[in-house]
Design a protein around this motif. Structure first.
Motif, PDB file in Angstrom:
ATOM      1  N   ASP A  52       0.822  -1.201   0.000  1.00 58.19           N
ATOM      2  CA  ASP A  52       0.000   0.000   0.000  1.00 58.19           C
ATOM      3  C   ASP A  52       0.859   1.255   0.000  1.00 58.19           C
ATOM      4  OD1 ASP A  52      -2.633  -0.617  -0.112  1.00 58.19           O
ATOM      5  OD2 ASP A  52      -2.980  -0.606   2.065  1.00 58.19           O
ATOM      6  N   HIS A  53       0.263   2.359  -0.433  1.00 56.01           N
ATOM      7  CA  HIS A  53       0.973   3.638  -0.387  1.00 56.01           C
ATOM      8  C   HIS A  53       1.209   4.050   1.067  1.00 56.01           C
ATOM      9  CE1 HIS A  53       0.210   3.688  -4.608  1.00 56.01           C
ATOM     10  NE2 HIS A  53      -1.111   3.710  -4.440  1.00 56.01           N
ATOM     11  N   VAL A  54       2.366   4.658   1.290  1.00 53.27           N
ATOM     12  CA  VAL A  54       2.799   4.974   2.648  1.00 53.27           C
ATOM     13  C   VAL A  54       2.962   6.485   2.822  1.00 53.27           C
ATOM     14  CG1 VAL A  54       4.733   4.748   4.278  1.00 53.27           C
ATOM     15  CG2 VAL A  54       4.042   2.778   2.889  1.00 53.27           C
ATOM     16  N   LEU A  55       2.359   7.032   3.869  1.00 54.70           N
ATOM     17  CA  LEU A  55       2.578   8.446   4.192  1.00 54.70           C
ATOM     18  C   LEU A  55       3.375   8.522   5.487  1.00 54.70           C
ATOM     19  CD1 LEU A  55       1.922  11.462   3.579  1.00 54.70           C
ATOM     20  CD2 LEU A  55      -0.062  11.218   5.084  1.00 54.70           C
ATOM     21  N   LEU A  56       4.482   9.275   5.452  1.00 57.09           N
ATOM     22  CA  LEU A  56       5.287   9.457   6.655  1.00 57.09           C
ATOM     23  C   LEU A  56       5.169  10.916   7.077  1.00 57.09           C
ATOM     24  CD1 LEU A  56       8.441   7.511   5.444  1.00 57.09           C
ATOM     25  CD2 LEU A  56       6.674   6.689   7.040  1.00 57.09           C
ATOM     26  N   SER A  57       4.781  11.146   8.332  1.00 58.65           N
ATOM     27  CA  SER A  57       4.668  12.532   8.750  1.00 58.65           C
ATOM     28  C   SER A  57       5.492  12.788   9.995  1.00 58.65           C
ATOM     29  CB  SER A  57       3.198  12.908   8.966  1.00 58.65           C
ATOM     30  OG  SER A  57       2.758  12.416  10.204  1.00 58.65           O
ATOM     31  N   GLY A  58       6.000  13.995  10.099  1.00 52.24           N
ATOM     32  CA  GLY A  58       6.815  14.368  11.247  1.00 52.24           C
ATOM     33  C   GLY A  58       7.797  15.471  10.887  1.00 52.24           C
ATOM     34  N   PRO A  59       8.357  16.132  11.894  1.00 45.54           N
ATOM     35  CA  PRO A  59       9.291  17.237  11.664  1.00 45.54           C
ATOM     36  C   PRO A  59      10.501  16.817  10.827  1.00 45.54           C
ATOM     37  CG  PRO A  59       8.687  17.106  13.992  1.00 45.54           C
ATOM     38  CD  PRO A  59       8.116  15.901  13.333  1.00 45.54           C
ATOM     39  N   PRO A  60      11.190  17.772  10.185  1.00 53.28           N
ATOM     40  CA  PRO A  60      12.334  17.454   9.337  1.00 53.28           C
ATOM     41  C   PRO A  60      13.454  16.747  10.087  1.00 53.28           C
ATOM     42  CG  PRO A  60      11.837  19.822   9.231  1.00 53.28           C
ATOM     43  CD  PRO A  60      10.931  19.219  10.248  1.00 53.28           C
ATOM     44  N   GLY A  61      14.176  15.897   9.365  1.00 45.17           N
ATOM     45  CA  GLY A  61      15.398  15.307   9.907  1.00 45.17           C
ATOM     46  C   GLY A  61      15.203  14.087  10.784  1.00 45.17           C
ATOM     47  N   LEU A  62      13.953  13.560  10.837  1.00 49.75           N
ATOM     48  CA  LEU A  62      13.705  12.389  11.688  1.00 49.75           C
ATOM     49  C   LEU A  62      13.886  11.078  10.929  1.00 49.75           C
ATOM     50  CD1 LEU A  62      10.613  13.352  13.897  1.00 49.75           C
ATOM     51  CD2 LEU A  62      13.030  13.813  14.260  1.00 49.75           C
ATOM     52  N   GLY A  63      14.162  11.176   9.627  1.00 52.20           N
ATOM     53  CA  GLY A  63      14.457   9.946   8.892  1.00 52.20           C
ATOM     54  C   GLY A  63      13.393   9.522   7.891  1.00 52.20           C
ATOM     55  N   LYS A  64      12.594  10.466   7.378  1.00 52.31           N
ATOM     56  CA  LYS A  64      11.559  10.090   6.416  1.00 52.31           C
ATOM     57  C   LYS A  64      12.177   9.656   5.087  1.00 52.31           C
ATOM     58  CE  LYS A  64       9.300  14.031   6.958  1.00 52.31           C
ATOM     59  NZ  LYS A  64      10.071  14.640   8.070  1.00 52.31           N
ATOM     60  N   THR A  65      13.153  10.428   4.614  1.00 50.13           N
ATOM     61  CA  THR A  65      13.818  10.059   3.366  1.00 50.13           C
ATOM     62  C   THR A  65      14.553   8.728   3.540  1.00 50.13           C
ATOM     63  OG1 THR A  65      14.114  12.406   2.892  1.00 50.13           O
ATOM     64  CG2 THR A  65      15.409  10.870   1.577  1.00 50.13           C
ATOM     65  N   SER A  66      15.205   8.568   4.677  1.00 51.38           N
ATOM     66  CA  SER A  66      15.898   7.303   4.935  1.00 51.38           C
ATOM     67  C   SER A  66      14.927   6.140   4.876  1.00 51.38           C
ATOM     68  CB  SER A  66      16.573   7.331   6.319  1.00 51.38           C
ATOM     69  OG  SER A  66      17.501   8.377   6.402  1.00 51.38           O
ATOM     70  N   LEU A  67      13.749   6.292   5.489  1.00 52.89           N
ATOM     71  CA  LEU A  67      12.766   5.202   5.482  1.00 52.89           C
ATOM     72  C   LEU A  67      12.270   4.903   4.078  1.00 52.89           C
ATOM     73  CD1 LEU A  67      10.353   5.392   8.551  1.00 52.89           C
ATOM     74  CD2 LEU A  67      12.012   3.620   7.974  1.00 52.89           C
ATOM     75  N   ALA A  68      12.075   5.944   3.262  1.00 55.28           N
ATOM     76  CA  ALA A  68      11.613   5.722   1.883  1.00 55.28           C
ATOM     77  C   ALA A  68      12.646   4.887   1.121  1.00 55.28           C
ATOM     78  CB  ALA A  68      11.373   7.063   1.185  1.00 55.28           C
ATOM     79  N   LEU A  69      13.927   5.214   1.320  1.00 57.10           N
ATOM     80  CA  LEU A  69      14.983   4.456   0.640  1.00 57.10           C
ATOM     81  C   LEU A  69      15.045   3.031   1.177  1.00 57.10           C
ATOM     82  CD1 LEU A  69      17.691   7.273   0.559  1.00 57.10           C
ATOM     83  CD2 LEU A  69      16.361   6.412  -1.372  1.00 57.10           C
ATOM     84  N   ILE A  70      14.807   2.881   2.477  1.00 57.67           N
ATOM     85  CA  ILE A  70      14.803   1.547   3.088  1.00 57.67           C
ATOM     86  C   ILE A  70      13.656   0.705   2.528  1.00 57.67           C
ATOM     87  CG2 ILE A  70      14.318   0.314   5.255  1.00 57.67           C
ATOM     88  CD1 ILE A  70      16.031   2.430   6.688  1.00 57.67           C
ATOM     89  N   ILE A  71      12.496   1.310   2.331  1.00 62.97           N
ATOM     90  CA  ILE A  71      11.354   0.583   1.756  1.00 62.97           C
ATOM     91  C   ILE A  71      11.768  -0.007   0.414  1.00 62.97           C
ATOM     92  CG2 ILE A  71       9.023   0.825   0.773  1.00 62.97           C
ATOM     93  CD1 ILE A  71       8.452   2.889   2.997  1.00 62.97           C
ATOM     94  N   GLY A  72      12.427   0.805  -0.415  1.00 62.69           N
ATOM     95  CA  GLY A  72      12.908   0.318  -1.707  1.00 62.69           C
ATOM     96  C   GLY A  72      13.901  -0.826  -1.550  1.00 62.69           C
ATOM     97  N   SER A  73      14.850  -0.668  -0.620  1.00 58.62           N
ATOM     98  CA  SER A  73      15.866  -1.727  -0.527  1.00 58.62           C
ATOM     99  C   SER A  73      15.299  -2.989   0.097  1.00 58.62           C
ATOM    100  CB  SER A  73      17.147  -1.234   0.170  1.00 58.62           C
ATOM    101  OG  SER A  73      16.871  -0.878   1.488  1.00 58.62           O
ATOM    102  N   GLU A  74      14.347  -2.848   1.036  1.00 59.90           N
ATOM    103  CA  GLU A  74      13.721  -4.045   1.608  1.00 59.90           C
ATOM    104  C   GLU A  74      12.912  -4.796   0.537  1.00 59.90           C
ATOM    105  OE1 GLU A  74      13.724  -5.308   4.839  1.00 59.90           O
ATOM    106  OE2 GLU A  74      14.983  -3.753   5.769  1.00 59.90           O
ATOM    107  N   LEU A  75      12.328  -4.046  -0.402  1.00 57.52           N
ATOM    108  CA  LEU A  75      11.523  -4.680  -1.440  1.00 57.52           C
ATOM    109  C   LEU A  75      12.374  -5.097  -2.639  1.00 57.52           C
ATOM    110  CD1 LEU A  75       8.491  -2.201  -1.474  1.00 57.52           C
ATOM    111  CD2 LEU A  75       8.467  -4.542  -0.584  1.00 57.52           C
ATOM    112  N   GLY A  76      13.617  -4.620  -2.660  1.00 62.24           N
ATOM    113  CA  GLY A  76      14.483  -4.903  -3.801  1.00 62.24           C
ATOM    114  C   GLY A  76      14.051  -4.177  -5.064  1.00 62.24           C
TER     115      GLY A  76
END
Ligand code: ATP
Length: 334
Positions: A52-76
């Motif tokens: 499913d589509h994922v929305l990440l919310s929260g103040p800057p610098g908490l790791g949203k971009t990192s998590l998006a990249l992790i989603i890609g690498s976990e899924l290959g």
């Protein structure tokens, strides 16, 4: 990049990406979001379908971009990155969407700032993996439906409430990112110090962590400044006295407030007698954009108990006067 800290240059950004965690296992903290996301990804992997589509919310610098990249690498799969303000015309978005391969992740940072026509195009893409491309102008214009590959949209926003209802409703999973505890920030710092090849002891990491405003990006940035100091003025090891001396030199106070945070607090307390004052007025007083004051400074000032948001405007708490070293005025209404 909306972080208002004064020392974010290009070089810093290169180091920053070197410090990114690459898997959920490496991702420190955010136990709730990490566990929920793990389940979403595992379920999708078992079904062999994009999650499913994922929305990440929260103040800057908490790791949203990192998590998006992790989603890609976990899924290959690969991750294509863009941002709301960068999508000027819906045609740009349509082109981006039709270039996605099956299962790709499209990461849209600051998704709440996407233009309305592009947002409407996104609705259909998210729901039916289809976009209507309009050809021609005026009465002769026709909409040609175009199939796109099933993909996963990962949107990032500072607050889920900034999204329109219809957009928010199309995300199957909303992860609310929280500020990090001092212990978790110490883990982030230990890991980063390892990667940077610098020695840090527990008291040293505690000192940096407690001034990092609950934010890994800030922790990593302070770590690099303290490392400079340790290497130039000390024996290269980061200890509590080294961290203290370095952070004093860089004007980072005990709570970790930076120049802009202190200016906002100072204006609120001194210029507006502690408020209430509207955020737009407060932003003008410090020469900043209202959304920077609201999304970057305020969440932490609120969390630190220095500022309160009320229906009549922003007000300073007693702790704000104390933090600035000023006497608390009598009859303060709070
Ligand atoms: P923005 O909203 O400004 O895009 P962000 O929330 O996307 O920020 P990231 O760019 O993902 O934040 O993270 C900033 C930096 O903080 C990264 O380079 C990474 O080094 C570090 N970081 C963030 N979260 C973690 C974590 N959980 N564990 C280790 N390091 C982290």
């Amino acid at each position: 990049e909306s972080d208002a800290s004064p020392w974010a240059g290009d070089e810093e950004r290169v180091v920053e990406s070197a410090l990114r965690p690459h898997s959920l296992a490496e991702f420190v903290g955010q136990p709730k979001v990490a566990r929920q996301l793990d389940l979403v990804l595992e379920g999708a992997k078992r079904r062999g379908r994009p999650p499913d589509h994922v929305l990440l919310s929260g103040p800057p610098g908490l790791g949203k971009t990192s998590l998006a990249l992790i989603i890609g690498s976990e899924l290959g799969t690969s991750v294509k990155i863009t941002s709301g303000p960068a999508i000027e015309r819906s045609g740009d978005l349509a082109a981006m969407l039709s270039n996605l391969a099956e299962g790709d992740v499209l990461f849209i940072d600051e998704i709440h700032r996407i233009a309305r026509p592009a947002e409407e195009l996104l609705y259909m893409a998210m729901e039916d993996f289809r976009v209507d491309v309009v050809v021609g102008k005026g009465p002769g214009a026709t909409a040609i439906p175009l199939e796109i590959s099933p993909f996963t949209l990962v949107g990032a926003t500072t607050r889920a409430g900034l999204l329109t209802g219809p957009l928010r409703d199309r995300f199957g999973f909303v992860g609310q990112m929280e500020f990090y505890s001092t212990e978790d920030l110490q883990s982030v710092l230990r890991r980063s110090a390892d990667l940077l090849g610098v020695a840090i002891d527990t008291a040293g990491s505690a000192e940096i962590a407690s001034r990092s405003r609950g934010t890994p990006r800030i922790a990593n940035r302070l770590l690099r400044r303290v490392r400079d100091y340790a290497e130039v003025r000390a024996d290269g090891r980061i200890t509590e006295p080294v961290a203290r001396a370095a952070l004093a030199l860089y004007d980072v106070d005990e709570l970790g407030l930076d120049r802009l945070d202190r200016e906002v607090l100072h204006a609120l307390v001194v210029k507006f007698n502690g408020g209430p004052v509207g955020v737009a007025t407060l932003a003008v007083a410090v020469g900043e954009e209202p959304h920077t004051v609201e999304e970057v400074c305020e969440p932490f000032l609120v969390r630190a108990g220095l500022l309160a948001r009320t229906p009549r405007g922003r007000v300073a708490t007693e702790a704000a006067w104390a933090h600035l070293g000023l006497p608390v005025p009598e009859g303060l209404w709070l």
